[in-house]
Every structure is written in C-alpha cells, then in structure tokens.
Scaffold this motif. Structure first.
Motif, PDB file in Angstrom:
ATOM      1  N   THR A   1       9.542   5.867  32.922  1.00  0.00           N
ATOM      2  CA  THR A   1       9.595   7.073  32.574  1.00  0.00           C
ATOM      3  C   THR A   1      10.171   7.820  33.531  1.00  0.00           C
ATOM      4  OG1 THR A   1       7.433   7.642  33.518  1.00  0.00           O
ATOM      5  CG2 THR A   1       7.387   6.873  31.406  1.00  0.00           C
ATOM      6  N   GLU A   2      10.154   9.419  33.236  1.00  0.00           N
ATOM      7  CA  GLU A   2      10.726  10.323  34.316  1.00  0.00           C
ATOM      8  C   GLU A   2      10.072  10.280  35.398  1.00  0.00           C
ATOM      9  OE1 GLU A   2      13.490  12.863  33.860  1.00  0.00           O
ATOM     10  OE2 GLU A   2      13.772  11.003  32.301  1.00  0.00           O
ATOM     11  N   HIS A   3       8.572  10.149  35.388  1.00  0.00           N
ATOM     12  CA  HIS A   3       7.936  10.171  36.694  1.00  0.00           C
ATOM     13  C   HIS A   3       8.253   9.167  37.631  1.00  0.00           C
ATOM     14  CE1 HIS A   3       5.838  13.850  35.253  1.00  0.00           C
ATOM     15  NE2 HIS A   3       5.732  12.937  33.901  1.00  0.00           N
ATOM     16  N   VAL A   4       8.482   8.005  37.188  1.00  0.00           N
ATOM     17  CA  VAL A   4       8.659   6.664  37.740  1.00  0.00           C
ATOM     18  C   VAL A   4      10.170   7.055  38.475  1.00  0.00           C
ATOM     19  CG1 VAL A   4       8.745   4.269  37.898  1.00  0.00           C
ATOM     20  CG2 VAL A   4       6.982   5.394  36.605  1.00  0.00           C
ATOM     21  N   ASN A   5      11.225   7.116  37.292  1.00  0.00           N
ATOM     22  CA  ASN A   5      12.399   7.199  37.690  1.00  0.00           C
ATOM     23  C   ASN A   5      13.154   8.342  37.118  1.00  0.00           C
ATOM     24  OD1 ASN A   5      15.226   6.948  38.162  1.00  0.00           O
ATOM     25  ND2 ASN A   5      15.264   5.007  36.597  1.00  0.00           N
ATOM     26  N   SER A 119       9.127  24.032  15.591  1.00  0.00           N
ATOM     27  CA  SER A 119       8.891  24.710  16.975  1.00  0.00           C
ATOM     28  C   SER A 119       7.220  23.971  17.656  1.00  0.00           C
ATOM     29  CB  SER A 119       8.791  26.261  17.108  1.00  0.00           C
ATOM     30  OG  SER A 119      10.195  26.482  17.171  1.00  0.00           O
ATOM     31  N   ILE A 120       6.220  24.183  16.581  1.00  0.00           N
ATOM     32  CA  ILE A 120       5.059  23.902  16.876  1.00  0.00           C
ATOM     33  C   ILE A 120       4.923  22.473  17.046  1.00  0.00           C
ATOM     34  CG2 ILE A 120       2.643  23.591  15.986  1.00  0.00           C
ATOM     35  CD1 ILE A 120       3.207  26.403  14.354  1.00  0.00           C
ATOM     36  N   ALA A 121       5.666  21.579  15.937  1.00  0.00           N
ATOM     37  CA  ALA A 121       5.662  19.987  16.273  1.00  0.00           C
ATOM     38  C   ALA A 121       6.376  19.781  17.358  1.00  0.00           C
ATOM     39  CB  ALA A 121       6.346  19.624  15.256  1.00  0.00           C
ATOM     40  N   GLY A 122       7.450  20.353  18.034  1.00  0.00           N
ATOM     41  CA  GLY A 122       8.169  19.955  19.257  1.00  0.00           C
ATOM     42  C   GLY A 122       7.147  19.981  20.499  1.00  0.00           C
ATOM     43  N   ALA A 123       6.478  21.411  20.406  1.00  0.00           N
ATOM     44  CA  ALA A 123       5.482  21.749  21.459  1.00  0.00           C
ATOM     45  C   ALA A 123       4.390  20.548  21.353  1.00  0.00           C
ATOM     46  CB  ALA A 123       4.729  22.644  21.150  1.00  0.00           C
ATOM     47  N   ARG A 124       3.911  19.988  20.371  1.00  0.00           N
ATOM     48  CA  ARG A 124       2.952  19.043  20.243  1.00  0.00           C
ATOM     49  C   ARG A 124       3.502  17.705  20.800  1.00  0.00           C
ATOM     50  NH1 ARG A 124       0.500  20.880  14.784  1.00  0.00           N
ATOM     51  NH2 ARG A 124      -0.950  22.595  15.602  1.00  0.00           N
ATOM     52  N   LYS A 125       4.732  17.296  20.484  1.00  0.00           N
ATOM     53  CA  LYS A 125       5.199  16.290  20.750  1.00  0.00           C
ATOM     54  C   LYS A 125       5.446  16.051  22.549  1.00  0.00           C
ATOM     55  CE  LYS A 125       5.412  14.030  17.142  1.00  0.00           C
ATOM     56  NZ  LYS A 125       4.560  12.793  16.888  1.00  0.00           N
ATOM     57  N   LEU A 126       5.706  17.277  23.205  1.00  0.00           N
ATOM     58  CA  LEU A 126       5.859  17.411  24.435  1.00  0.00           C
ATOM     59  C   LEU A 126       4.501  17.462  25.058  1.00  0.00           C
ATOM     60  CD1 LEU A 126       8.383  20.487  24.792  1.00  0.00           C
ATOM     61  CD2 LEU A 126       8.992  18.063  25.308  1.00  0.00           C
ATOM     62  N   THR A 127       3.588  17.813  24.706  1.00  0.00           N
ATOM     63  CA  THR A 127       2.137  17.911  25.070  1.00  0.00           C
ATOM     64  C   THR A 127       1.506  16.586  25.046  1.00  0.00           C
ATOM     65  OG1 THR A 127       0.776  18.730  23.465  1.00  0.00           O
ATOM     66  CG2 THR A 127       1.660  20.485  24.917  1.00  0.00           C
ATOM     67  N   SER A 128       1.904  15.776  24.073  1.00  0.00           N
ATOM     68  CA  SER A 128       1.204  14.451  23.902  1.00  0.00           C
ATOM     69  C   SER A 128       1.981  13.386  24.916  1.00  0.00           C
ATOM     70  CB  SER A 128       1.520  13.927  22.451  1.00  0.00           C
ATOM     71  OG  SER A 128       2.646  13.659  22.080  1.00  0.00           O
ATOM     72  N   GLY A 129       3.343  13.857  25.369  1.00  0.00           N
ATOM     73  CA  GLY A 129       4.012  12.942  26.144  1.00  0.00           C
ATOM     74  C   GLY A 129       4.750  12.189  25.478  1.00  0.00           C
ATOM     75  N   ALA A 130       5.172  12.410  24.106  1.00  0.00           N
ATOM     76  CA  ALA A 130       6.049  11.384  23.183  1.00  0.00           C
ATOM     77  C   ALA A 130       7.284  11.692  23.562  1.00  0.00           C
ATOM     78  CB  ALA A 130       5.375  11.794  21.851  1.00  0.00           C
ATOM     79  N   CYS A 131       7.694  12.867  23.980  1.00  0.00           N
ATOM     80  CA  CYS A 131       9.202  13.221  24.433  1.00  0.00           C
ATOM     81  C   CYS A 131       9.145  13.894  25.922  1.00  0.00           C
ATOM     82  CB  CYS A 131      10.010  13.555  23.547  1.00  0.00           C
ATOM     83  SG  CYS A 131       9.240  15.295  22.719  1.00  0.00           S
ATOM     84  N   ASP A 132      10.155  13.857  26.374  1.00  0.00           N
ATOM     85  CA  ASP A 132      10.415  14.872  27.424  1.00  0.00           C
ATOM     86  C   ASP A 132      11.301  16.306  26.993  1.00  0.00           C
ATOM     87  OD1 ASP A 132       9.767  12.750  29.440  1.00  0.00           O
ATOM     88  OD2 ASP A 132      11.818  11.826  28.917  1.00  0.00           O
ATOM     89  N   ILE A 133      12.060  15.998  26.054  1.00  0.00           N
ATOM     90  CA  ILE A 133      12.770  17.276  25.479  1.00  0.00           C
ATOM     91  C   ILE A 133      12.773  17.150  24.020  1.00  0.00           C
ATOM     92  CG2 ILE A 133      15.092  18.397  25.277  1.00  0.00           C
ATOM     93  CD1 ILE A 133      15.958  16.908  27.967  1.00  0.00           C
ATOM     94  N   ALA A 134      12.287  18.533  23.264  1.00  0.00           N
ATOM     95  CA  ALA A 134      12.104  18.640  21.990  1.00  0.00           C
ATOM     96  C   ALA A 134      13.270  19.818  21.711  1.00  0.00           C
ATOM     97  CB  ALA A 134      10.650  19.087  21.762  1.00  0.00           C
ATOM     98  N   ILE A 135      13.894  19.388  20.630  1.00  0.00           N
ATOM     99  CA  ILE A 135      14.932  20.461  20.231  1.00  0.00           C
ATOM    100  C   ILE A 135      14.750  20.835  18.711  1.00  0.00           C
ATOM    101  CG2 ILE A 135      17.527  20.661  19.789  1.00  0.00           C
ATOM    102  CD1 ILE A 135      18.118  18.297  21.471  1.00  0.00           C
ATOM    103  N   ASN A 136      14.667  22.291  18.582  1.00  0.00           N
ATOM    104  CA  ASN A 136      14.680  22.649  17.285  1.00  0.00           C
ATOM    105  C   ASN A 136      15.790  24.087  17.397  1.00  0.00           C
ATOM    106  OD1 ASN A 136      13.963  24.014  14.848  1.00  0.00           O
ATOM    107  ND2 ASN A 136      12.292  25.012  15.555  1.00  0.00           N
TER     108      ASN A 136
END
Ligand code: V1P
Ligand code: CA
Ligand code: ZN
Length: 380
Positions: A1-5, A119-136
C-alpha cells in the motif's frame, strides 16, 4: 500500500452515475451535463478503465443523506418541484432561488441525488481505505447553500463529502481551482478549524458570486482556516502554477491534512465560454498532479466548465494523471468524434493567448506574501 511503499501506484476509484450526462438545464443554459458523457467516453476510449481499480455506478444519495447538510424544507421542495407544477410553487421557487441560474428542469432532483451520491460514495471509499484516490467528475457543485440553490448548483455534494470524511479524518483540506469562488464550501466550514478551504478564483467584486476577497480568513475557531487567492483575467500557466504550488505547499505543511478534496472546475481553462483565464489543459492537470504527490487520501471532483469539448479533454487528461498513465495526444475514436474535430482530434489543443493577462508579478507577489503571513497563525 501507499504507506509501505510511497512509490507504488495509488488505488484509484472512479464514480460515474449512469445517466447523469443525459440531464438538461435548458436550451440556452451554459451548464451542460453532456460534458460528463463526453468525458466518460474519452476515459473509456483511452482504455483508462483498465488502469482504474474500480469503476462504480453509485446509488443516488437519499433524502436523509442530503439533509446531513441541507435544510429539510429545501430538500423537500427539490424533491417535489417539477416543470409541470412550478406555476403553483412560484413562492417557494423564489425562496429557494431556483430561478435563472438554477432553473427547474425535469428530473432535476434525480440529477442532484446522482452527483451527490457519487461524491458521498467516493468519500466513504476513502475513509474505509478501499482506495487512495476517488474521482467524481459529476460533482464539485460548490455554490449550493444549506437552504438555497446558487450558480447552477442545487445540492452541495462537496460539503456532504467533507462531512463524511470528517467522521474519520481530523483535518480535511479543500482546494478549488474552478474560476469561481468556492463560496458554498467556504461558508459551510467558515467556523471550523478541521476543514481548511483554499479557493483560487477570478475576483473583481462583480464577477459571480462576488465573494472571496484576500482578507476573508474564516471566523471564531475557524479563523485562519480559510484562504482566498483572488486573481484577474488572463492569468497564464506560469503565473498560475507558481502561485498554486507555493500556496498549496505552504498550506499542506502548516495544516497537515489527513485527506484532501480537490474541485477541478475546468472553467479556469483558456477559451471557456464563461471564464477568462488562460490556462492550458497541461497546467490545469499539473495542479492535480501536484496535489496527488502529497500521497494523502484524495477526493477529486469536477465543477464548472462551459466549453464542453475542452472540459472533457481536461478531465480525461486528469484521470490519466491520477492513475499515473501517459496517454497519447491523439484522441481515441468515439461516437462523439464531431465534438473534437476543432483540434484534429487532439487531447491538448492550443487554448492560451486569447485574453490579455491582467495579473502582474507584483500583484501575485503581494498575494503570496499575504498568504504566507496568514499561514504563520496555523503553525503555533
Ligand atoms: O452572473 C450571474 C448572476 C445572474 N445574474 C443576476 C448575476 N450568474 C452566473 C453564474 C455562474 C455560475 C458558475 C458555476 C460554477 O462555479 C460551478 C458549477 O462554475 C452566470 C453567468 C456568467 N457569465 O457568469 N449565469 C449565466 N452566465 C447564465 C447564462 C445563461 C443562462 C443562464 C445563466
Ligand atoms: Ca475557485
Ligand atoms: Zn465556475
């Protein structure tokens, strides 16, 4: 992940509500949701879907989700008003400012629920750690207020997404490169020290929405957590990139955001139908790349943009920038080819040099110094 690498490619999710681009504000209205269909066609045409980790058709926001920020009476009105019953609702239409800039059009509430849901779905995917970048690209409607529509914006998907991020993130940085002032987002968090808002915009006092002067800084505990970068017509790539990078670098250092929301309004490009800046798609995209490189969870949104062939080129290029893909200047063939004939089907048409630059090195230096001084209040 981003944190490791920190050098690995980010996980990018892309949110496209199916059918969002088929809505119409009206024949003469400059806001054209069709630009979203064009953008999606180019993104897919370039094969960027293979580099994006997840493509979502998010569900529309519920009334309850919209009321996390908006007044119940306003959302209730949006959910009920239609072109057919608007004569009976004249009084409410005026109360909620659904006139001229914000007309009543058919399925308007569905359109609002779609772009806000994404936009709400993007924010949720970010907070759950499912992605690093969400685009809408359908989001970024920064003028909507708690209880009224403004400037082509009915519900404020940005505020709703930031509220979602704040459930898990201590500090959210909001950056707005639309040519207009991000007044609705600024107002929502004007008294908060957990959301820092930074808008770059044309400011004359006359130009819509009329707010966003250099000395509006936030208030109460939110004082110093709001920055405005007022600019004049014709700003070019070099000047814009210099002030953007300086301000954002210093802001990230001082505020240490745990997530960033970037509104990418494409009306700051040269040749925009409403805007009067002189930016190339390359420079607009360089702002996006500069923000990406902080490696902080990032929600990327659309916004304004009224020369729709260039809006779709810009957001396609920025999708490539975010996934870290190099794409050729030759546009892929799509059913929308006639839109792109102007540039012989190129991604980067010449857009600059049409408006005289009213900014001077001295005026930008003055703004930069003023902002440096404001940011010193955050360090202590
Ligand atoms: O200037 C105004 C208001 C209307 N007058 C009473 C003053 N409105 C602007 C609104 C611009 C909204 C920008 C939205 C965004 O920041 C985010 C999506 O990009 C306006 C303009 C203009 N040239 O500034 N409205 C219109 N043009 C307009 C033109 C034709 C039909 C409807 C609206
Ligand atoms: Ca702006
Ligand atoms: Zn705008």
């Amino acid at each position: 992940t981003e944190h490791v690498n920190p050098h690995s490619r980010p996980i990018v999710s892309y949110f496209f509500p199916k059918g969002v681009g088929e809505h119409h504000y009206g024949e003469r209205h400059p806001m054209k949701p069709h630009r979203l269909t064009l953008t999606n066609a180019l993104v897919m045409g370039y094969g960027l879907d293979k580099q994006i980790h997840h493509i979502y058709n998010p569900r529309p926001a519920t009334q309850e989700e919209l009321e996390m920020y908006h007044d119940h009476d306003y959302i209730d009105f949006l959910s009920r008003v239609t072109p057919n019953n608007q004569n009976d609702m004249r009084h409410l239409i005026d109360t909620f400012n659904c006139v001229e800039d914000c007309p009543i059009f058919s399925e308007m509430y569905d359109f609002c629920r779609m772009y806000a849901g994404a936009s709400i779905a993007g924010a949720r995917k970010l907070t759950s750690g499912a992605c690093d970048i969400a685009i809408n690209w359908s989001g970024g409607l920064h003028h909507a207020k708690r209880g009224e529509a403004s400037g082509f914006c009915y519900v404020n998907d940005i505020v709703l997404a930031i509220l979602e991020l704040l459930r898990f993130h201590p500090r959210v940085l909001y950056i707005d490169i639309d040519i207009h002032h991000g007044d609705g987002v600024e107002l929502a968090f004007y008294h908060s020290n957990r959301v820092m808002t930074v808008s770059f915009h044309k400011y004359t006092g006359e130009f819509f929405p009329g707010t966003g002067k250099l000395d509006d800084n936030g208030a109460n505990i939110g004082k110093h957590f709001c920055l405005n970068v007022p600019l004049q017509d014709g700003i070019d790539d070099d000047m814009y990139l210099t002030i953007f990078k300086t301000v954002i670098e210093d802001t990230v250092t001082a505020f240490r955001p745990t997530s960033i929301v970037l509104q990418c309004g494409a009306d700051s490009l040269g040749c925009d139908r409403l805007g009067a800046f002189n930016l190339s798609i390359a420079a607009h995209g360089e702002c996006v790349n500069f923000v990406r490189k902080f490696n902080v969870p990032l929600l990327v949104l659309g916004g304004g943009g009224y020369t729709i062939k260039n809006v779709s080129r810009c957001w396609t290029y920025e999708t490539a920038v975010l996934v870290g893909a190099a794409i050729p200047d030759e546009l892929p063939a799509t059913v929308y080819d006639p839109f792109f004939r102007d540039s012989q089907w190129k991604l980067h048409p010449p857009l600059t040099g049409r408006v005289e630059n009213q900014n001077s090195p001295a005026s930008l230096q003055r703004i930069t110094i003023s902002i440096r001084n404001k940011l010193r209040y955050l360090q202590g």
